[in-house]
Structure formats: structure tokens, C-alpha cells
Design a protein around this motif. Structure first.
Motif, PDB file in Angstrom:
ATOM      1  N   GLY A   3       0.837  -1.199   0.000  1.00  0.00           N
ATOM      2  CA  GLY A   3       0.000   0.000   0.000  1.00  0.00           C
ATOM      3  C   GLY A   3       0.865   1.240   0.000  1.00  0.00           C
ATOM      4  O   GLY A   3       2.100   1.165   0.110  1.00  0.00           O
ATOM      5  N   SER A   4       0.223   2.398  -0.097  1.00  0.00           N
ATOM      6  CA  SER A   4       0.990   3.653  -0.192  1.00  0.00           C
ATOM      7  C   SER A   4       1.183   4.329   1.156  1.00  0.00           C
ATOM      8  O   SER A   4       1.979   5.257   1.275  1.00  0.00           O
ATOM      9  N   VAL A   5       0.470   3.876   2.175  1.00  0.00           N
ATOM     10  CA  VAL A   5       0.531   4.522   3.486  1.00  0.00           C
ATOM     11  C   VAL A   5       1.892   4.297   4.143  1.00  0.00           C
ATOM     12  O   VAL A   5       2.390   3.173   4.197  1.00  0.00           O
ATOM     13  N   GLY A   6       2.507   5.374   4.634  1.00  0.00           N
ATOM     14  CA  GLY A   6       3.758   5.249   5.383  1.00  0.00           C
ATOM     15  C   GLY A   6       5.018   5.492   4.579  1.00  0.00           C
ATOM     16  O   GLY A   6       6.125   5.474   5.130  1.00  0.00           O
ATOM     17  N   THR A   7       4.889   5.725   3.280  1.00  0.00           N
ATOM     18  CA  THR A   7       6.047   5.976   2.419  1.00  0.00           C
ATOM     19  C   THR A   7       5.806   7.239   1.602  1.00  0.00           C
ATOM     20  O   THR A   7       4.658   7.655   1.391  1.00  0.00           O
ATOM     21  N   GLU A  34      14.814   1.449  -2.648  1.00  0.00           N
ATOM     22  CA  GLU A  34      14.214   1.398  -1.326  1.00  0.00           C
ATOM     23  C   GLU A  34      14.142   2.772  -0.662  1.00  0.00           C
ATOM     24  O   GLU A  34      14.846   3.720  -1.048  1.00  0.00           O
ATOM     25  N   CYS A  35      13.289   2.860   0.335  1.00  0.00           N
ATOM     26  CA  CYS A  35      13.187   4.075   1.155  1.00  0.00           C
ATOM     27  C   CYS A  35      12.739   3.671   2.559  1.00  0.00           C
ATOM     28  O   CYS A  35      12.412   2.505   2.806  1.00  0.00           O
ATOM     29  N   GLU A  36      12.707   4.610   3.474  1.00  0.00           N
ATOM     30  CA  GLU A  36      12.274   4.332   4.833  1.00  0.00           C
ATOM     31  C   GLU A  36      10.744   4.288   4.911  1.00  0.00           C
ATOM     32  O   GLU A  36      10.048   4.914   4.117  1.00  0.00           O
ATOM     33  N   VAL A  37      10.263   3.532   5.896  1.00  0.00           N
ATOM     34  CA  VAL A  37       8.817   3.423   6.126  1.00  0.00           C
ATOM     35  C   VAL A  37       8.491   3.980   7.509  1.00  0.00           C
ATOM     36  O   VAL A  37       9.182   3.675   8.481  1.00  0.00           O
TER      37      VAL A  37
END
Length: 410
Positions: free
Chosen positions: A354-358, A387-390
Motif C-alpha cells: 500500500g501507499s501509506v507510510g512511504t 528502497e526508502c524508509e517506512v
């Protein structure tokens, strides 16, 4: 003709996957030679077989929805009796679903119950019905056994997982980071599955199930992106499972839970090797989504993308403009079964996305199984992702909000 009969007589029916039997007796009713006989003592079903009567024609094998019976050479045949314990009700088994799930508004429209052996249960725009259940229901009760809302026990939270990561695909474009497409493409590339069932759409955004057999098919813009309509993934899976080799599916949490119910009852469904679950707050029937937009002067055929951001429902249109409204305005159009759901994060998926949190353009990926973990490692080795942080606390917040939202309807 005599030669043909001689060839057929060299073969005989035999159980090949006995654990898949649900007790529907389709094999008995189809047998042209009365080689198969059934009797019910209390709630115990027994199916006996007389090999001397068998023509070896294979009609029973074709009639069996779950590949329980096959045709073998006579020298490979072993005598058998099928014994199956059936559920017992005062009325037909389907009546239990109609009364306790459908009429009460609990049904989530996942379509798992379309596994019905005589194909009596039909799915239409998220609504299930059995037009002639009084005559056609076989009381095998498989519809009840795979119904997630019969004896419903809602689940919520983040659930068990191996790792939560943020990422976006370098190869595909999607709703956000296109990580759903990347997982499905890698499942095909690695040979984990032969086909992926995804939700496509027609020109009017009506959900259509597409069989994807090559990663390039995932580049089609009608395959990518969220449709915000209940889709017939499980009815299509039920239709093809007998002849399928290995499958992956993608769907909302209720669809994936429906799959797990099918796998629990019928091992044939373990042909599904990967289930990708989407974060989901609620969903609509296509007709209701269309009705909602038409009531606000929006032609659904002019839409290019649907999204929900910061409590707003957003529709991007072909002329570059946007229609925006508070998500709360959709409440009266939401499928009734969604009001009881507390699963935001897709607890039963091999991986949830999902898109929530990024950040914008990335996906939050919750890896829950070793299968999904291996696919993610494969993506990293190939350089397919970034990659990226969540911010996991944001995902948790949405999980908690869905529980809070559902309580007033429970």
C-alpha cells in the motif's frame, strides 16, 4: 465401435486426490454406468465403486470440480470407498449463508462461495446469489466452510511479518511504487507461477479479470492502478483452478482471506503460490461507484486514475482536471460487508502492499512469507527496485482507525 470399447475397457475410474473431496456427489450423478453409488447415514456420506461396471469413459473425472477422481489403467486400480462427514442443517446449506450472511449485510462479496460444485452460486458486481438453491443445492456445505463471514471473527492490526520495507519498482509504473506489478512479474520470471490473475478494466472502469502470463502484460495501463470496485478474482480462480498449474493472485484483504479459506478446505487450491494483498479501508460495488460519480456530474469513462489521499477521494480526468471530495461522502455507497471488516493491512497475504507510510511514488511492503521474501531478494539482486524508509506508525494508525470505524457497525 467394438475396438473403441475395448480400448476404454482397459481403463477405470480411481481416486487420485481424495483429500480434495467435498462430498458433492457430482461424480455419482454423472456416471453413465452406475458404477458409483452413494448413501448417507446420518451426516456421513459413503461413495462406493463397482469396477466391473465402469466403462473407463472419464465422465466422472470431468464432472468432479476438484480433481478427486481420475482414470487409470486397470492394473493400477485399487478398490476404494470415499467416506465424508457432512454438515447438517434444518434446511439446505445455502440457506444458512443467505439468512446469516447475505440478508444480514455481512457478505463481503469475495466470491469464495462460487466454488459451489453445481455452479449454482453466481457472483455479480459483488453480490452473490443462488437462483435455484432449493433444487440445486447438494448440501455438501462447502460454501459455508469457505465463507469468511459465517461464524465471523474479525482480525486486525499489522499481524505477523518478516520485514516491512519501502520500495518502488524501476521497471513498472503503478498506483504508487508499482511494487504489486514487480512482485507479480518476478513470480512469473522465476517460474514460481505460470499465470497471474489481476484486475483489469474496460473503458468504463468496470473490473475485468486478466490472465497475465508474461511480465510485459503488466505494462498495460488498464492492468495497473486501483479500481476501487469489488472484483471477481475468486470466481475466476474457481473457474480455472482444476486446469491451472500454478497461480498468483492480487486482491483486497477479503479476497485473500477467501483464498485461504479455500486452501484450508480443498488442497487443490495450493496451486496458488503467491497472494498479494492490498491495503484497504473499504470498497464499492462498480454500480455504486458509477452511481456516486454520476450523481456529482462525473462521467466514469473520463477517469484516468482513482486515489485516496489525506481523507480525500480523488478522480483524475482525461482533460487534466480532478474531482475531489471527502471520503466520508462515499459512506452510503460502500459495500455493506466493508462496515464489519477490521483488516486494513492484508493479514493473510504472502505480501501486503500500500501507499501509506512511504513518500509519494513509493510503496509500503509488508513481507509475511518466505516465498515473498525470496522474491524480494531476487528483485534486489536484479536491481529492479529502489528502497526508502517506512513510517510504520502511520500504517499502525490506519489499522487502528479501521478497527474504530468498524465498531459502530459490529
Amino acid at each position: 465401435m467394438m475396438q473403441e470399447c475395448k480400448i476404454l475397457s482397459e481403463f477405470v475410474a480411481s481416486p487420485v486426490n481424495l483429500e480434495n473431496c467435498v462430498g458433492c456427489r457430482m461424480c455419482v450423478d454423472s456416471c453413465p454406468s452406475n458404477a458409483l453409488k452413494s448413501e448417507i447415514d446420518g451426516n456421513v456420506l459413503k461413495i462406493g465403486f463397482d469396477a466391473e461396471r465402469c466403462y473407463g469413459c472419464g465422465v466422472c473425472a470431468d464432472a468432479c470440480p476438484f480433481s478427486v477422481i481420475g482414470i487409470v489403467k486397470k492394473e493400477e486400480y485399487n478398490d476404494f470407498v470415499i467416506v465424508k462427514e457432512l454438515a447438517k442443517f434444518d434446511r439446505k446449506a445455502y440457506y444458512e449463508i443467505e439468512r446469516n450472511v447475505i440478508e444480514s449485510g455481512l457478505c463481503c462479496g469475495c466470491g469464495a462461495c462460487t466454488v459451489c460444485p453445481p455452479e449454482g452460486i453466481v457472483w455479480n458486481d459483488g453480490v452473490v446469489e443462488f437462483p435455484n438453491w432449493i433444487e440445486r443445492c447438494r448440501d455438501c456445505s462447502i460454501c459455508l466452510k469457505v465463507c469468511q463471514r459465517y461464524n465471523f471473527k474479525p482480525k486486525s492490526g499489522l499481524g505477523e511479518y518478516i520485514v516491512i520495507v519501502g520500495a518502488k519498482s524501476k521497471r513498472f509504473k503503478g498506483q504508487d511504487g508499482a511494487m504489486v506489478s514487480e512482485f507479480l512479474a518476478c513470480a512469473l520470471e522465476t517460474g514460481l507461477v505460470d499465470v497471474v490473475l489481476v484486475v483489469g478494466r474496460d473503458e468504463g472502469w468496470k473490473p475485468q479479470i486478466i490472465h497475465v502470463k508474461h511480465p510485459d502484460q503488466l505494462l498495460n495501463e488498464k492492468v495497473t492502478g486501483t479500481k476501487y470496485s469489488i472484483s471477481p478474482i475468486l470466481p475466476e480462480l474457481n473457474r480455472i483452478i482444476k486446469r491451472a498449474k500454478s497461480v498468483a493472485i492480487v486482491g483486497t484483504p477479503c479476497i485473500v482471506t477467501g483464498l485461504r479459506m479455500l486452501q484450508r478446505e480443498i488442497p487443490l487450491y495450493n496451486k496458488v503460490k503467491l497472494a498479494v494483498s492490498l491495503f484497504c479501508m473499504e470498497n464499492l460495488r462498480y454500480s455504486k461507484l458509477k452511481e456516486f460519480l454520476e450523481g456529482r456530474g462525473v462521467d466514469i469513462k473520463n477517469a484516468t486514475k482513482f486515489d485516496i489521499k489525506k481523507g480525500k477521494f480523488i478522480v483524475k480526468l482525461k482533460d487534466g482536471s480532478k474531482f475531489t471530495c471527502p471520503v466520508k461522502e462515499l459512506d452510503e455507497f460502500v459495500s455493506s460487508g466493508c462496515h464489519y471488516c477490521r483488516d486494513f493491512s492484508g493479514l493473510d497475504g504472502d505480501v501486503s502492499v500500500g501507499s501509506v507510510g512511504t513518500p509519494s511514488g513509493y510503496s509500503t511492503v509488508i513481507i509475511r512469507s518466505e516465498t515473498a521474501k525470496k522474491l524480494y531478494e531476487y528483485m534486489k539482486e536484479k536491481g529492479y527496485l529502489e528502497e526508502c524508509e517506512v513510517k510504520v506508525e502511520i500504517v499502525k494508525k490506519l489499522c487502528d482507525y479501521k478497527v474504530k470505524k468498524s465498531k459502530s457497525h459490529a
